[in-house]
Design an enzyme around this catalytic site. Structure first.
Site, PDB file in Angstrom:
ATOM      1  N   ASP A  67       0.813  -1.220   0.000  1.00  0.00           N
ATOM      2  CA  ASP A  67       0.000   0.000   0.000  1.00  0.00           C
ATOM      3  C   ASP A  67       0.841   1.263   0.000  1.00  0.00           C
ATOM      4  O   ASP A  67       2.054   1.214   0.219  1.00  0.00           O
ATOM      5  CB  ASP A  67      -0.966  -0.011   1.203  1.00  0.00           C
ATOM      6  CG  ASP A  67      -0.283  -0.409   2.517  1.00  0.00           C
ATOM      7  OD1 ASP A  67       0.943  -0.355   2.594  1.00  0.00           O
ATOM      8  OD2 ASP A  67      -1.001  -0.766   3.460  1.00  0.00           O
ATOM      9  N   ASP A 136      -7.410  -2.068  13.699  1.00  0.00           N
ATOM     10  CA  ASP A 136      -8.802  -2.389  13.344  1.00  0.00           C
ATOM     11  C   ASP A 136      -8.893  -3.702  12.555  1.00  0.00           C
ATOM     12  O   ASP A 136      -9.944  -4.015  11.996  1.00  0.00           O
ATOM     13  CB  ASP A 136      -9.460  -1.228  12.570  1.00  0.00           C
ATOM     14  CG  ASP A 136      -8.818  -0.971  11.214  1.00  0.00           C
ATOM     15  OD1 ASP A 136      -7.828  -1.665  10.864  1.00  0.00           O
ATOM     16  OD2 ASP A 136      -9.295  -0.069  10.499  1.00  0.00           O
ATOM     17  N   HIS A 138      -7.062  -4.586   9.899  1.00  0.00           N
ATOM     18  CA  HIS A 138      -6.806  -4.537   8.456  1.00  0.00           C
ATOM     19  C   HIS A 138      -5.484  -5.200   8.084  1.00  0.00           C
ATOM     20  O   HIS A 138      -4.550  -5.271   8.866  1.00  0.00           O
ATOM     21  CB  HIS A 138      -6.873  -3.099   7.920  1.00  0.00           C
ATOM     22  CG  HIS A 138      -5.788  -2.174   8.356  1.00  0.00           C
ATOM     23  ND1 HIS A 138      -6.005  -0.823   8.545  1.00  0.00           N
ATOM     24  CD2 HIS A 138      -4.483  -2.363   8.637  1.00  0.00           C
ATOM     25  CE1 HIS A 138      -4.876  -0.250   8.904  1.00  0.00           C
ATOM     26  NE2 HIS A 138      -3.939  -1.147   8.965  1.00  0.00           N
ATOM     27  N   GLU A 143      -9.570  -1.736   5.014  1.00  0.00           N
ATOM     28  CA  GLU A 143     -10.328  -1.360   6.197  1.00  0.00           C
ATOM     29  C   GLU A 143     -11.621  -2.179   6.286  1.00  0.00           C
ATOM     30  O   GLU A 143     -12.002  -2.850   5.323  1.00  0.00           O
ATOM     31  CB  GLU A 143     -10.651   0.143   6.117  1.00  0.00           C
ATOM     32  CG  GLU A 143      -9.419   1.045   6.041  1.00  0.00           C
ATOM     33  CD  GLU A 143      -8.609   1.107   7.341  1.00  0.00           C
ATOM     34  OE1 GLU A 143      -8.453   0.075   8.003  1.00  0.00           O
ATOM     35  OE2 GLU A 143      -8.123   2.202   7.681  1.00  0.00           O
TER      36      GLU A 143
HETATM   37  C1  GLP Z   1      -0.266   0.262   8.447  1.00  0.00           C
HETATM   38  C2  GLP Z   1      -0.041  -0.588   7.206  1.00  0.00           C
HETATM   39  C3  GLP Z   1      -0.319  -2.054   7.501  1.00  0.00           C
HETATM   40  C4  GLP Z   1       0.416  -2.468   8.764  1.00  0.00           C
HETATM   41  C5  GLP Z   1      -0.057  -1.634   9.915  1.00  0.00           C
HETATM   42  C6  GLP Z   1       0.568  -2.053  11.248  1.00  0.00           C
HETATM   43  O1  GLP Z   1      -1.602   0.506   8.681  1.00  0.00           O
HETATM   44  N1  GLP Z   1      -0.864  -0.178   6.124  1.00  0.00           N
HETATM   45  O2  GLP Z   1       0.091  -2.832   6.392  1.00  0.00           O
HETATM   46  O3  GLP Z   1       0.176  -3.821   9.010  1.00  0.00           O
HETATM   47  O4  GLP Z   1       0.297  -0.291   9.615  1.00  0.00           O
HETATM   48  O5  GLP Z   1       1.461  -1.111  11.705  1.00  0.00           O
HETATM   49  P1  GLP Z   1       2.405  -1.311  12.926  1.00  0.00           P
HETATM   50  O6  GLP Z   1       3.320  -2.449  12.579  1.00  0.00           O
HETATM   51  O7  GLP Z   1       3.139  -0.005  13.012  1.00  0.00           O
HETATM   52  O8  GLP Z   1       1.556  -1.612  14.096  1.00  0.00           O
END
Ligand code: GLP
Length: 261
Positions: A67, A136, A138, A143
């Protein structure tokens, strides 16, 4: 789905990096799906170390990131392109042209999303997709209410996601409200998915995603449909699972030839 519980974050990170390392050495022309987020930072540091000290070769590897935020140029320090360059690409021998993220600056977004999917297909699909989980539930930026068959497209981020990632922008108001993301369907087409989750803050959503019903409200739960998904957790992230004894038993009794690391 295979759930592997490691004693702590360092061990979970190390196992993840070892699996990636092994798969690339087995197939040098590897197509690696990448994720951003704080969870992945030590994994990329360990892959860099393996490149420098143990000859892990990325010269034929292609990468696709899940993404990217809409409207952030690559040089913006919160763009995922910037994150990937800083954390991984600038420190390994991957040709920059082999690294692909959705282009959040594209003027024709549907065309960009279609091109992104076509490039994955032209390389024969993703061999191994790394994933984290958002608070959440995802995967990527899929989402709640993302269709389980969704493809790469633009998504509006939830308030919860803006609250989770907003502080990284200094002023949370500066965080984009939209992102381009691989769809859940795109992710499920990867040959193998590897989700890494660490820390007590994710324990509730991990239990919901892994042991709850498959639902587009928690898109990580769609991984239950994937025949070759591995989930690596530390003890803290695994704390709310009801069947963790069974997962440990399965892993401890796994035949040597089936082990991934
Ligand atoms: C973002 C990314 C996700 C990732 C998530 C978790 O939202 N789009 O792909 O899994 O962050 O982030 P963190 O590892 O900082 O908790």
């Amino acid at each position: 789905m295979e759930i592997i519980i490691q004693p702590d974050k360092a061990a979970a990170v190390d196992l993840t990096a070892r699996i990636v390392d092994r798969r690339i050495r087995e197939k040098p022309k590897f197509v690696l799906g990448l994720a951003t987020g704080r969870t992945m930072e030590p994994v990329y540091a360990e892959l860099v170390r393996r490149h420098r000290e143990e000859g892990l070769d990325f010269s034929q590897v292609h990468t696709f990131n899940l993404d990217e935020y809409v409207g952030l140029p690559p040089e913006h320090d919160q763009s995922y392109r910037y994150f990937m360059n800083q954390q991984l690409f600038d420190h390994i021998n991957i040709p920059p042209a082999n690294t692909r993220l959705p282009d959040g600056m594209a003027t024709d977004i549907p065309a960009e999303c279609a091109a992104f999917e076509a490039e994955i297909a032209a390389l024969g699909g993703v061999d191994l997709q790394l994933l984290g989980i958002g608070s959440d539930g995802h995967i990527g930026f899929n989402e709640p209410m993302s269709a389980i068959r969704s493809r790469t497209r633009i998504k509006t981020l939830t308030r919860e996601t803006v609250e989770q990632n907003g502080p990284l922008f200094g002023d949370p108001g500066l965080m984009p409200k939209h992102a381009l993301t691989m769809g859940v369907g795109t992710i499920l087409e990867s040959e193998q998915c590897l989700m890494l989750v660490t820390g007590a803050g994710k324990a509730d959503i991990v239990a919901e995603a892994l042991e709850g019903p498959i639902s587009s409200m928690v898109t990580a739960s769609a991984l239950q449909l994937h025949p070759r998904t591995v989930v690596i957790l530390d003890e803290a992230a695994a704390a709310k699972l009801t069947r963790s004894d069974y997962y440990r038993w399965t892993y401890d009794n796994k035949p040597a030839w089936q082990r991934l690391d």
